[in-house]
Design a protein around this motif. Structure first.
Motif, PDB file in Angstrom:
ATOM      1  N   HIS A 486       0.919  -1.132   0.054  1.00 38.52           N
ATOM      2  CA  HIS A 486      -0.209  -0.113   0.139  1.00 38.52           C
ATOM      3  C   HIS A 486       1.070   1.117  -0.019  1.00 38.52           C
ATOM      4  O   HIS A 486       1.658   1.333   0.844  1.00 38.52           O
ATOM      5  CB  HIS A 486      -0.966   0.243   1.284  1.00 38.52           C
ATOM      6  CG  HIS A 486      -1.834  -1.210   1.240  1.00 38.52           C
ATOM      7  ND1 HIS A 486      -2.825  -1.288   0.733  1.00 38.52           N
ATOM      8  CD2 HIS A 486      -1.742  -2.298   2.173  1.00 38.52           C
ATOM      9  CE1 HIS A 486      -3.417  -2.498   0.724  1.00 38.52           C
ATOM     10  NE2 HIS A 486      -2.813  -3.215   1.720  1.00 38.52           N
ATOM     11  N   CYS A 487       0.671   1.968  -1.238  1.00 37.46           N
ATOM     12  CA  CYS A 487       1.631   3.189  -1.316  1.00 37.46           C
ATOM     13  C   CYS A 487       0.691   4.355  -1.035  1.00 37.46           C
ATOM     14  O   CYS A 487      -0.521   4.464  -1.757  1.00 37.46           O
ATOM     15  CB  CYS A 487       2.410   3.107  -2.587  1.00 37.46           C
ATOM     16  SG  CYS A 487       3.355   4.755  -2.870  1.00 37.46           S
ATOM     17  N   ASN A 488       1.078   5.654  -0.412  1.00 36.39           N
ATOM     18  CA  ASN A 488       0.297   6.580  -0.416  1.00 36.39           C
ATOM     19  C   ASN A 488       0.119   7.362  -1.702  1.00 36.39           C
ATOM     20  O   ASN A 488      -0.885   8.146  -2.074  1.00 36.39           O
ATOM     21  CB  ASN A 488       0.813   7.702   0.715  1.00 36.39           C
ATOM     22  CG  ASN A 488       0.468   7.191   2.203  1.00 36.39           C
ATOM     23  OD1 ASN A 488      -0.662   6.554   2.268  1.00 36.39           O
ATOM     24  ND2 ASN A 488       1.129   7.617   3.247  1.00 36.39           N
ATOM     25  N   SER A 489       1.165   7.336  -2.425  1.00 33.64           N
ATOM     26  CA  SER A 489       1.108   7.877  -3.655  1.00 33.64           C
ATOM     27  C   SER A 489       0.505   7.135  -4.789  1.00 33.64           C
ATOM     28  O   SER A 489      -0.344   7.523  -5.990  1.00 33.64           O
ATOM     29  CB  SER A 489       2.763   8.333  -4.373  1.00 33.64           C
ATOM     30  OG  SER A 489       3.255   9.087  -3.030  1.00 33.64           O
ATOM     31  N   CYS A 490       0.707   5.852  -4.840  1.00 31.59           N
ATOM     32  CA  CYS A 490       0.620   4.800  -6.341  1.00 31.59           C
ATOM     33  C   CYS A 490      -0.647   4.004  -5.652  1.00 31.59           C
ATOM     34  O   CYS A 490      -1.454   3.280  -6.699  1.00 31.59           O
ATOM     35  CB  CYS A 490       1.743   3.967  -6.596  1.00 31.59           C
ATOM     36  SG  CYS A 490       3.305   4.676  -6.630  1.00 31.59           S
ATOM     37  N   GLY A 491      -1.056   3.899  -4.652  1.00 31.03           N
ATOM     38  CA  GLY A 491      -2.174   3.022  -4.159  1.00 31.03           C
ATOM     39  C   GLY A 491      -1.587   1.638  -3.869  1.00 31.03           C
ATOM     40  O   GLY A 491      -0.617   1.568  -3.422  1.00 31.03           O
ATOM     41  N   LYS A 528       9.857  -0.186   0.611  1.00 32.73           N
ATOM     42  CA  LYS A 528       9.540   0.797  -0.335  1.00 32.73           C
ATOM     43  C   LYS A 528       8.629   0.466  -1.416  1.00 32.73           C
ATOM     44  O   LYS A 528       8.851  -0.775  -1.414  1.00 32.73           O
ATOM     45  CB  LYS A 528      10.984   0.972  -1.011  1.00 32.73           C
ATOM     46  CG  LYS A 528      12.333   1.480   0.101  1.00 32.73           C
ATOM     47  CD  LYS A 528      12.120   2.921   0.507  1.00 32.73           C
ATOM     48  CE  LYS A 528      13.352   3.276   1.299  1.00 32.73           C
ATOM     49  NZ  LYS A 528      12.815   4.356   2.130  1.00 32.73           N
ATOM     50  N   CYS A 529       8.022   1.304  -1.909  1.00 28.49           N
ATOM     51  CA  CYS A 529       7.285   1.342  -2.829  1.00 28.49           C
ATOM     52  C   CYS A 529       7.809   0.827  -4.318  1.00 28.49           C
ATOM     53  O   CYS A 529       8.854   1.516  -4.722  1.00 28.49           O
ATOM     54  CB  CYS A 529       6.153   2.349  -3.259  1.00 28.49           C
ATOM     55  SG  CYS A 529       5.264   2.083  -4.811  1.00 28.49           S
ATOM     56  N   PRO A 530       7.702  -0.376  -4.864  1.00 33.51           N
ATOM     57  CA  PRO A 530       8.312  -0.935  -5.829  1.00 33.51           C
ATOM     58  C   PRO A 530       8.104   0.136  -7.028  1.00 33.51           C
ATOM     59  O   PRO A 530       8.701  -0.042  -8.036  1.00 33.51           O
ATOM     60  CB  PRO A 530       7.510  -2.354  -6.067  1.00 33.51           C
ATOM     61  CG  PRO A 530       6.627  -2.538  -5.085  1.00 33.51           C
ATOM     62  CD  PRO A 530       6.158  -1.177  -4.428  1.00 33.51           C
ATOM     63  N   SER A 531       7.027   1.018  -7.013  1.00 36.52           N
ATOM     64  CA  SER A 531       6.792   1.991  -8.225  1.00 36.52           C
ATOM     65  C   SER A 531       7.474   3.295  -7.992  1.00 36.52           C
ATOM     66  O   SER A 531       8.269   3.632  -8.961  1.00 36.52           O
ATOM     67  CB  SER A 531       5.195   1.952  -8.394  1.00 36.52           C
ATOM     68  OG  SER A 531       4.985   2.948  -9.527  1.00 36.52           O
ATOM     69  N   CYS A 532       7.328   3.956  -6.871  1.00 40.13           N
ATOM     70  CA  CYS A 532       7.787   5.269  -6.817  1.00 40.13           C
ATOM     71  C   CYS A 532       9.037   5.271  -5.622  1.00 40.13           C
ATOM     72  O   CYS A 532       9.440   6.357  -5.330  1.00 40.13           O
ATOM     73  CB  CYS A 532       6.866   6.235  -6.219  1.00 40.13           C
ATOM     74  SG  CYS A 532       6.123   5.894  -4.657  1.00 40.13           S
ATOM     75  N   HIS A 533       9.262   4.155  -4.972  1.00 45.33           N
ATOM     76  CA  HIS A 533      10.314   3.980  -4.098  1.00 45.33           C
ATOM     77  C   HIS A 533      10.171   4.954  -2.826  1.00 45.33           C
ATOM     78  O   HIS A 533      11.212   4.974  -2.188  1.00 45.33           O
ATOM     79  CB  HIS A 533      11.627   4.234  -4.873  1.00 45.33           C
ATOM     80  CG  HIS A 533      11.760   3.519  -6.051  1.00 45.33           C
ATOM     81  ND1 HIS A 533      12.183   1.964  -6.037  1.00 45.33           N
ATOM     82  CD2 HIS A 533      11.610   3.904  -7.447  1.00 45.33           C
ATOM     83  CE1 HIS A 533      12.136   1.383  -7.330  1.00 45.33           C
ATOM     84  NE2 HIS A 533      11.923   2.586  -8.257  1.00 45.33           N
TER      85      HIS A 533
HETATM   86 ZN    ZN Z   1       4.234   4.319  -4.838  1.00 46.84          ZN
END
Ligand code: ZN
Length: 919
Positions: A486-491, A528-533
């Motif tokens: 769960h990422c605050n930026s990417c969902g 870490k978010c795999p997408s935006c880190h």
């Molecule tokens: Zn992210």
């Protein structure tokens, strides 16, 4: 045809002497039948002996295998494949009688099919995630993986002791990371295909185990399948799998499952609950165009009788109103604890809807009612108290001051319906209250009303399902972590494939109950978010263990693959499972999920299927094993074994304290009833063969089996007969110089030959088409007895007996492999032959039955039946009285009744010979 020595025969009956030559075939009648007493084999000693001997024939890399046939025959590639599977166990550490039953069935079928020349896949593994390990770990404060591993070792050993022959090289354990890595991958595939989603939803909360339960895990009384606690409702953000997307196929393809029990298919059908009906739109009387309530009904014909609407606790309208309605909030809080079938409702004040077919009928009240499920239909139902029992009961509870409206009358005027009770019949005629539909039959009204609804765009035909999406989130530790971040930026971001598996972190102490244990492990959660880190958090729910077992049969086919769940070619070639054996308690949950995942993997091209992704071709559901239960007749209390005393016969105990006879019943085994049986102890006492044969013999495999250990002696007596027979036959064969099968068989030989063919065929049929494994054991016993009588009669060629006996050993080896081997070794030793495992053999080929030219004649002397004479059929045709007399006087019975008597008349009929004699 055999020629009997007739030189001493004299026609005159009075001269018949006692010099009847008993027919002797190629061996002499000198064996010692008393040898039966000399052989007292301890059947339970055979297990270890033969496990060790078989092991010596099996390559060292397979320490748990016990059947040399699989390894000795190198031409497996050419053989047809057969995938036989029994449901894998939860590793509790102890096999119970149910396991013994199912694995015996699976093992004997596998051994049979190997003899028939199939390359059988017969794997075993462990359904190792789940609550019991977690609870045990909490109680004992040990790592569940350690507990599980120890239990697996114990159970593997127990399976060996019951002689279950599994492909251990295919072994899988669902809690190992090399397995759940792929469970996580399959979850990701579902997500990528839009079939896994998160939703805040009303869930079933088990207040004892402090966890979420799937609908399937809540019984009819609203209790948890595991803890038995009354399940509560809660709103939580949860992961779901969209099994509803497959509902049509899951329902339709039941027709492809020709080899499944009808009962199981019906249970699945009801669970899926396909129904055809109409989707209706009710507009709010005081609202604008967007204010509407959608609902589903299978009875559009009753629409003129609608008296209320009921909506679910989480319906959008409920949510909207509750913001400003404290009483509704309180009601909802209370309603979460009410049973599912509660009749309580909350009337929404000043909210009314219009009847879609009759806009002037615009004062229909709306209730919030817990009985309406948010996940079914649109979370709203129309209420017709005049024509539906549940609606009627709800109406009485919530609006008893208003009469019910009935718009349909029975077509048969003789049927009287109480004016205050609903009319539930579906054959009726609409009455004047139905307005313009008056006079139409239910069927006519249904189609007219659908047309009218469609024309005003307030209704349309739809197919509805009872099945709901599969809730797989569990707030527990011991399960496969859901591979999401769960990422605050990417969902929501899936964990990349290269980062799988998401390992279950080691914890010092499982926090126990309440919330997700993984949420308390910071190292696990923070990622870490795999997408935006940027900093993100892992999903902390684990998967329902039914997810682990929904695809395991694919993994067995490619268990060592580190890259992908399984190879497509292997799965396409070897799936579906040809024979799947397990308890009927899995008729819905496990089998439905397996069908869903099988179909999903097929849909995304993971395997080719001729059955639209159906993973299981034939299903066998074995019955439960019930234990012998003793009850004190005075107080109804269950009696412990030590409270009973047995008389010398050891069959009927009395109660030690009172001397009374206890009541005896058979019930589901449980600790509180002291009626459990331990398969390990039974095997140690009686040997694996006796236990296996007994458990098959006692009941047809789909029936409940009443386990009575005392009856096992019957099977043991038979097995000893087989071993004795080996001694007798081999000793005779040894003394014989010429051992040839006769070219022409006599009547007894024909009988043995035909018996042999009959029982081979019957056993084969039972193993293949009928699955009546209890009759297999009785067929073995009958063939054994037929061999013994042939030997005793001394009229049957020894070569034939020897051949039939060796075939008997082969056909009984699937059920009783050690006795088969032991008997064969006795035979080899007595004949100084080299022993070669009897398991390394082929199933005997059937030979044509020999049409017997003889028939049984009832012999009547002076009008009274005296004995049966087996003579040529032609005797009736030829009416040769001399020949008949000659034949009959060979028999002891014939001599007894006819010798030295004057025969006055002989009458020969097709099945009867009658003599009139002087007394
Ligand atoms: Zn992210």
């Amino acid at each position: 045809m055999l020629k009997r020595n007739s030189t001493c025969f004299q026609f005159k009956v009075l001269l018949v002497t006692k010099k009847f030559s008993r027919l002797s075939r190629n061996y002499s009648q000198t064996f010692n039948t008393a040898s039966e007493a000399t052989l007292q084999v301890e059947l339970n000693q055979l297990d270890k002996k033969w496990i060790d001997k078989w092991s010596s024939l099996i390559p060292k890399e397979h320490p748990h295998s016990i059947n040399p046939l699989k390894f000795i025959n190198q031409e497996n590639e050419k053989k047809p494949k057969l995938y036989t599977l029994s449901m894998f166990p939860y590793p509790s550490g102890m096999l119970h009688m149910g396991h013994l039953r199912v694995y015996t069935i699976s093992d004997v079928l596998t051994r049979f099919n190997r003899l028939k020349g199939f390359d059988v896949i017969h794997p075993m593994g462990w359904d190792a995630f789940g609550l019991p390990a977690e609870n045990a770990a909490i109680e004992r404060n040990i790592d569940p993986s350690v507990w599980t591993r120890e239990n697996i070792l114990k159970m593997k050993e127990q399976m060996k002791l019951m002689l279950a022959d599994f492909d251990w090289e295919r072994e899988i354990t669902t809690c190992s990371d090399d397995y759940y890595k792929h469970t996580q991958k399959i979850f990701k595939l579902l997500y990528e295909n839009g079939l896994a989603y998160r939703s805040k939803s009303e869930i079933n909360w088990d207040p004892v185990d402090q966890t979420v339960l799937a609908n399937e895990q809540v019984d009819e009384e609203g209790r948890s399948w595991r803890s038995g606690a009354i399940v509560e409702k809660k709103l939580l953000e949860q992961w779901f799998l969209k099994i509803t997307d497959f509902a049509t196929d899951l329902n339709k393809d039941l027709s492809l499952l020709e080899e499944w029990p009808e009962k199981v298919k019906l249970m699945q059908k009801n669970w899926i609950g396909e129904s055809h009906g109409v989707e209706l739109t009710f507009k709010l009387t005081n609202g604008n165009d967007e204010d509407l309530i959608k609902t589903f009904t299978t009875r559009p014909d009753t629409i003129k009788g609608v008296q209320y609407l009921a909506i679910s606790l989480d319906h959008p309208l409920t949510k909207k109103i509750m913001v400003e309605d404290d009483a509704l909030q309180n009601f909802i809080k209370r309603a979460e604890k009410l049973p599912e079938d509660t009749k309580e409702g909350y009337l929404l004040s000043e909210i009314y809807v219009k009847n879609p077919i009759d806009p002037l009928h615009n004062n229909i009240p709306v209730f919030v009612a817990p009985y309406v499920l948010g996940s079914y239909g649109h979370g709203a139902v129309m209420g017709c108290p005049g024509h539906d029992q549940r609606d009627y009961e709800f109406w009485i509870e919530n609006a008893s001051n208003q009469p019910i409206i009935k718009i349909i009358d029975p077509s048969d005027p003789n049927i009287k319906v109480d004016v205050n009770k609903p009319y539930l019949g579906k054959n009726g005629v609409l009455n004047q209250k139905a307005g313009k539909y008056q006079g139409l039959s239910v069927k006519e009204a249904t189609s007219q009303i659908i047309k009218d609804l469609e024309s005003v765009k307030l209704g349309q035909k739809v197919t509805q399902y009872r099945i709901r999406d599969w809730l797989i989130s569990r707030q527990r530790y011991w399960g496969a972590p859901i591979p999401m971040i769960h990422c605050n930026s990417c969902g929501i971001v899936p964990v990349p494939d290269e980062d799988l598996p998401v390992l279950l972190p080691k914890v010092d102490k499982i926090m126990g109950k309440g919330g997700s244990p993984l949420s308390k492990v910071d190292d696990f959660v923070n990622v870490k978010c795999p997408s935006c880190h940027k900093n993100a958090k892992r999903e902390t729910d684990t998967m329902d263990t039914f997810m682990d077992s929904s695809w395991y049969f694919f993994r067995y086919l490619d268990p060592k693959n580190t890259e992908i769940p399984f190879d497509k070619l292997k799965a396409s070639n070897q799936m579906p499972v040809d024979i799947y054996i397990g308890g009927v308690e899995h008729a819905i949950l496990h089998l439905l999920y397996s069908r869903f995942i099988g179909k999903f993997l097929h849909r995304i091209g993971y395997w080719d299927s001729k059955m639209n992704g159906e993973p299981i071709k034939k299903l066998i559901t074995q019955g439960m094993v019930h234990g012998k239960t003793f009850i004190n007749p005075v107080n109804g209390r269950f009696l412990k074994p030590e409270e009973l005393i047995y008389d010398s016969s050891e069959t009927s105990p009395r109660i030690k304290e009172t001397g009374q006879e206890p009541l005896v019943t058979y019930e589901k085994m449980s600790k509180s009833k002291y009626n459990g049986a331990d398969p390990g102890k039974t095997i140690a006492k009686y040997g694996a063969d006796s236990t296996r044969a007994h458990i098959l013999f006692q009941a047809p495999l789909t029936d409940i089996l009443d386990w009575d250990e005392l009856k096992i002696v019957g099977v043991q007596r038979w097995l000893r007969k087989v071993l004795n027979l080996s001694h007798r036959i081999s000793k005779l064969v040894k003394t014989e110089t010429v051992l040839e099968k006769p070219k022409i068989l006599n009547q007894d030989e024909i009988k043995l030959h035909n018996d042999l063919q009959h029982y081979i065929k019957s056993v084969e049929d039972s193993f293949t088409s009928t699955s009546s494994l209890n009759t297999v054991v009785s067929d073995y016993m009958k063939l054994t007895n037929s061999l013994i009588s042939s030997l005793d009669s001394s009229k049957v060629s020894l070569a034939l007996i020897e051949d039939a006996f060796l075939k008997l050993l082969i056909i009984l080896s699937p059920v009783t492999p050690t006795v088969s081997e032991e008997a064969y070794e006795i035979y080899c030793n007595n004949l100084n032959k080299n022993w070669k495992s009897v398991l390394i053999n082929q199933w005997p080929k059937l030979e044509p039955v020999i049409e017997s030219d003889s028939v049984n004649y009832s012999v009547m002397i002076n009008g009274k039946f005296r004995f049966v004479f087996n003579g040529k059929k032609s005797l009736y045709k030829t009416q040769d009285q001399n020949e008949i007399l000659k034949e009959i006087l060979y028999l002891k019975e014939g001599q007894k009744w006819l010798q030295n008597r004057e025969i006055k008349r002989t009458i020969i009929k097709p099945k009867m010979i009658s003599f009139l004699v002087n007394t």
